[in-house]
Motif scaffolding. Structure first.
Motif, mmCIF file in Angstrom:
data_model
loop_
_atom_site.group_PDB
_atom_site.id
_atom_site.type_symbol
_atom_site.label_atom_id
_atom_site.label_comp_id
_atom_site.label_asym_id
_atom_site.label_seq_id
_atom_site.Cartn_x
_atom_site.Cartn_y
_atom_site.Cartn_z
ATOM 1 N N GLY A 87 0.818 -1.211 0.000
ATOM 2 C CA GLY A 87 0.000 0.000 0.000
ATOM 3 C C GLY A 87 0.852 1.262 0.000
ATOM 4 N N ILE A 88 1.924 1.249 0.794
ATOM 5 C CA ILE A 88 2.832 2.403 0.836
ATOM 6 C C ILE A 88 3.631 2.517 -0.458
ATOM 7 C CG2 ILE A 88 4.881 3.317 2.002
ATOM 8 C CD1 ILE A 88 3.788 2.277 4.612
ATOM 9 N N LEU A 89 4.015 1.357 -1.018
ATOM 10 C CA LEU A 89 4.782 1.363 -2.275
ATOM 11 C C LEU A 89 4.026 2.076 -3.384
ATOM 12 C CD1 LEU A 89 7.181 0.397 -4.025
ATOM 13 C CD2 LEU A 89 5.950 -1.758 -4.362
ATOM 14 N N ARG A 90 2.710 1.861 -3.465
ATOM 15 C CA ARG A 90 1.902 2.522 -4.500
ATOM 16 C C ARG A 90 1.992 4.039 -4.379
ATOM 17 N NH1 ARG A 90 -1.674 -2.139 -3.829
ATOM 18 N NH2 ARG A 90 -2.694 -1.173 -2.035
ATOM 19 N N VAL A 91 2.050 4.539 -3.151
ATOM 20 C CA VAL A 91 2.164 5.988 -2.928
ATOM 21 C C VAL A 91 3.556 6.471 -3.311
ATOM 22 C CG1 VAL A 91 2.033 7.819 -1.195
ATOM 23 C CG2 VAL A 91 0.430 5.902 -1.103
ATOM 24 N N TYR A 92 4.585 5.712 -2.930
ATOM 25 C CA TYR A 92 5.961 6.071 -3.294
ATOM 26 C C TYR A 92 6.112 6.170 -4.813
ATOM 27 C CZ TYR A 92 7.571 5.057 1.482
ATOM 28 O OH TYR A 92 7.771 5.068 2.844
ATOM 29 N N GLU A 93 5.503 5.243 -5.527
ATOM 30 C CA GLU A 93 5.603 5.249 -6.996
ATOM 31 C C GLU A 93 4.962 6.500 -7.583
ATOM 32 O OE1 GLU A 93 5.512 1.115 -9.092
ATOM 33 O OE2 GLU A 93 4.110 0.974 -7.425
ATOM 34 N N LYS A 94 3.791 6.886 -7.050
ATOM 35 C CA LYS A 94 3.125 8.096 -7.544
ATOM 36 C C LYS A 94 3.948 9.341 -7.236
ATOM 37 C CE LYS A 94 -1.623 6.333 -7.234
ATOM 38 N NZ LYS A 94 -2.916 6.437 -6.504
ATOM 39 N N GLN A 95 4.621 9.348 -6.087
ATOM 40 C CA GLN A 95 5.418 10.509 -5.676
ATOM 41 C C GLN A 95 6.795 10.530 -6.322
ATOM 42 O OE1 GLN A 95 5.470 10.017 -1.411
ATOM 43 N NE2 GLN A 95 3.459 10.980 -1.127
ATOM 44 N N LYS A 96 7.126 9.476 -7.083
ATOM 45 C CA LYS A 96 8.452 9.359 -7.711
ATOM 46 C C LYS A 96 9.572 9.395 -6.660
ATOM 47 C CE LYS A 96 6.881 9.359 -11.989
ATOM 48 N NZ LYS A 96 7.000 8.172 -12.862
ATOM 49 N N ASN A 97 9.317 8.750 -5.516
ATOM 50 C CA ASN A 97 10.295 8.673 -4.434
ATOM 51 C C ASN A 97 11.152 7.425 -4.664
ATOM 52 O OD1 ASN A 97 11.704 8.398 -2.023
ATOM 53 N ND2 ASN A 97 10.034 9.272 -0.807
#
Length: 688
Positions: free
Chosen positions: A602-612
């Motif tokens: 779930g956190i990975l999906r957010v990291y991908e959107k944020q380009k982190n």
């Protein structure tokens, strides 16, 4: 690259797993269960006794009996340098052919012979031909992609002891896969389709889904374009698939031309119209001006509306039209169209039905040892969970109901619960309103639409009977602690919609015309949608209590405590309601107590959107390791994540970030293997 460990499930009775598989063949409806590998072992100290054990596997080359026999042969080697306590004397490999509905089997005697045959649904032996092996190979590759885990661990936990391999690991195996897909393409509808497709056709089935997933995962768009170009020359309908691969590869102008040309020949092809609507909807989200967005949505509306006319019984066309109305902020039409969606019973993937095992051995490879992951199973089962969190029905939604619920939550996130209820009462005939119109002060109906449980069909039971499930639903209609601590008094509980059967009965009776005209200005709410409102209310109620309590504890500088399992459920709840920041907060709370692949995904999906990039790499390394720990060397979603990172940052930088992570080298090598796959397929960024 070291192979995953071999799980071992021991039988009570010899060969009972193979017999159970044979008995289940008649009930298979999808691509079939994972391959079954049954081994007969002889203890070294007892030459008379035999032990039967088995495990499941996906992704093994099933193009011939020799390749399956070779897999069994690899299991006879010494495991990790340790002597085996029993030697393998026989092995049976079972691989399902979903085209011909046969179970292909290879019987290996060690040392000795290899016998290949197939078993039909009646359990009778038949001869295995080259054509059958071609079908079996293609089904095997599609199963590997369809039954792969997305990183969250949900798929891995469904079936115990499954080894998952990458079925297409280089350009040579890709050529074999695409060649077999080309030969059998126009029979793909025989395999069935995803649960949101009512009637499989040549462009909407498990074969086309698997092909598109392969191209998206590996980025081999040129191979996909070449394949669909050849197939389009035989059938114009394939233009929708060609356009989708062109869009994936950022060849948007050519993709639009392909659709435009094909729609001239087939103006009512609903898949092509839906592909156009999806593309325009996506372009509207990236529009730079309000005028540009409005124009693209207007075009998307025309395509989506036409596709519902072309395929009125398909869920996907109506759902797309509802999404367009949501994007246009036309809430009443969005709700009306959502109510029109045809809903289907969810057909889950075929799973093996095995007898209770005598013993289960789930070994761990030294290469997958990581302290935070190894401690997960022990702590997981000792956690306490509030009953209110366990009873959230939306978490179990699949197929059409999951998609419809997602559209409903998107509307709620944009306009709020109170406004959604107002729009609902404007669109649908409500029970209180109906009774007021009738001017009959009698007691309310015993059976309200919102108490009908979702069971895949809106049809009522015959003869007016009320099922046990509906009785349970009625008892759960009023939440036990709906005003717990006064936290959600502002959250209005939805009222029931009018019972369709009652309204129709009144319309057929001798009611005054004025009364009927007032009712006819509104629509009848389908019971499944009314039930969705109740489920959404329960989700929002639990979410509101959680957020209010969190705010109170913070104001008092007191730590808000939940078990890791509770944090994971709350994260899933917030994600379902499209509250991304709150979902990440809950998932972090879970990960602070123990490792959770679901929370980390779930956190990975957010990291991908944020380009982190660094956080994405760190999360991916742990997820790859956890997958490998549970015998899976292949996850399409994690491979896609690595490939996207390499395209954005370059292979050298990504490899450097992986290597700079303070984790054991054996763990890092597992993720390096994914990066090496990208280099094998010559993905963008691998030359840098």
């Amino acid at each position: 690259m070291v192979a995953p460990a071999v799980p071992e499930i021991t039988e009570e009775v010899l060969h009972e797993s193979v017999e159970a598989r044979t008995e289940s063949l008649l009930a298979l409806r999808e691509l079939g269960p994972p391959d079954l590998v049954h081994l007969l072992k002889q203890p070294q100290r007892n030459a008379v006794k035999h032990i039967g054990s088995y495990h499941h596997v996906t992704g093994v080359d099933a193009s011939s009996s020799a390749s399956l026999a070779a897999y069994i042969n690899t299991l006879t080697y010494k495991e990790h340098g340790q002597p085996q306590t029993a030697k393998i004397v026989e092995g049976v490999y079972c691989c399902y052919n979903a085209f011909s509905r046969l179970d292909m089997r290879v019987h290996v005697t060690i040392p000795g012979t290899v016998e290949s045959y197939c078993v039909d649904e009646r359990g009778e032996k038949r001869k295995a031909t080259d054509d059958l092996w071609l079908e079996t190979y293609l089904c095997s590759v599609l199963r590997a992609y369809s039954y792969a885990d997305d990183g969250s661990g949900d798929t891995i936990r469904k079936i115990m002891g499954v080894r998952r391999f990458n079925p297409v690991s280089n350009t040579e195996t890709e050529q074999r896969f695409l060649s077999s897909a080309e030969q059998l393409f126009f029979r793909g509808w025989q395999l069935g389709s995803d649960s949101v497709v009512q009637v499989p056709n040549i462009v909407s089935n498990h074969l086309t889904t698997g092909l598109l997933k392969y191209f998206e995962t590996t980025g081999r768009y040129t191979s996909g374009i070449n394949l669909f170009e050849k197939l389009r020359s035989q059938n114009t309908e394939v233009a929708s698939l060609l356009a989708r691969v062109l869009f994936m590869g950022n060849e948007e102008v050519e993709g639009v031309r392909v659709l435009h040309s094909a729609l001239k020949e087939r103006p009512m092809d609903y898949v092509m119209l839906d592909t156009q609507a999806t593309f325009l909807l996506k372009k509207a989200q990236t529009a730079t001006t309000p005028e540009q967005k409005e124009e693209r949505l207007r075009l998307a509306l025309g395509c989506a509306d036409r596709s519902t006319i072309a395929a009125p019984s398909e869920f996907g066309t109506w759902a797309r039209l509802a999404e367009v109305y949501v994007a246009m902020e036309d809430w009443e039409n969005a709700l009306t169209i959502l109510n029109s969606c045809p809903m289907f019973t969810y057909q889950d993937k075929d799973a093996p039905l095995m007898p209770e095992p005598k013993d289960v051995f789930l070994p761990t490879l030294p290469e997958t040892r990581l302290d935070e992951i190894d401690s997960e199973p022990e702590s997981r089962y000792s956690e306490q969970v509030e009953p209110s969190l366990l009873n959230l029905r939306a978490a179990s939604y699949r197929g059409t109901f999951k998609k419809a619920y997602s559209i409903l939550t998107e509307m709620t996130a944009k306009i709020g619960w109170d406004q959604l209820l107002k729009i609902r009462s404007n669109v649908f005939v409500m029970e209180d309103e109906y009774r007021t119109e009738k001017q009959e002060p009698g007691p309310p109906s015993k059976r309200g639409a919102s108490t009908d449980v979702i069971r895949g069909t809106p049809e009522p039971p015959t003869n007016g009977e009320v099922s046990d499930e509906e009785k349970e639903d009625k008892s759960a209609e009023v939440p036990q602690d709906s005003t717990a601590n006064g936290h959600d008094e502002a959250l209005e509980k939805p009222s029931s919609a009018a019972e369709p059967s009652e309204v129709k009965a009144e319309e057929n009776g001798n009611q005054p015309e004025e009364h009927l005209s007032r009712l006819n200005n509104k629509r009848l709410c389908e019971r499944w949608l009314d039930s969705l409102f109740m489920v959404l209310y329960e989700d929002l109620r639990v979410y509101t209590i959680w957020r209010t309590q969190m705010a109170q504890f913070r104001a008092q500088s007191v730590q808000y405590k939940k078990s890791a399992e509770e944090w994971e459920i709350l994260g899933s709840l917030a994600e379902r309601l499209q509250h991304t920041d709150e979902a990440v907060e809950a998932y972090r709370g879970c990960l602070m107590q123990r490792f959770s692949p679901k929370a980390l995904t779930g956190i990975l999906r957010v990291y991908e959107k944020q380009k982190n990039t660094r956080e994405t790499v760190a999360a991916t390394i742990r997820l790859v390791t956890w997958q490998y720990r549970w015998y899976s060397e292949f996850s399409p979603e994690l491979l896609h994540t690595i490939r996207t990172l390499i395209e954005d940052e370059g292979a050298v930088k990504v490899r450097s970030i992986i290597q700079a992570t303070s984790l054991p080298q054996n763990v890092l090598d597992l993720t390096h293997h994914y990066a090496a796959l990208c280099a094998t397929f010559r993905s963008g960024g691998t030359d840098a």
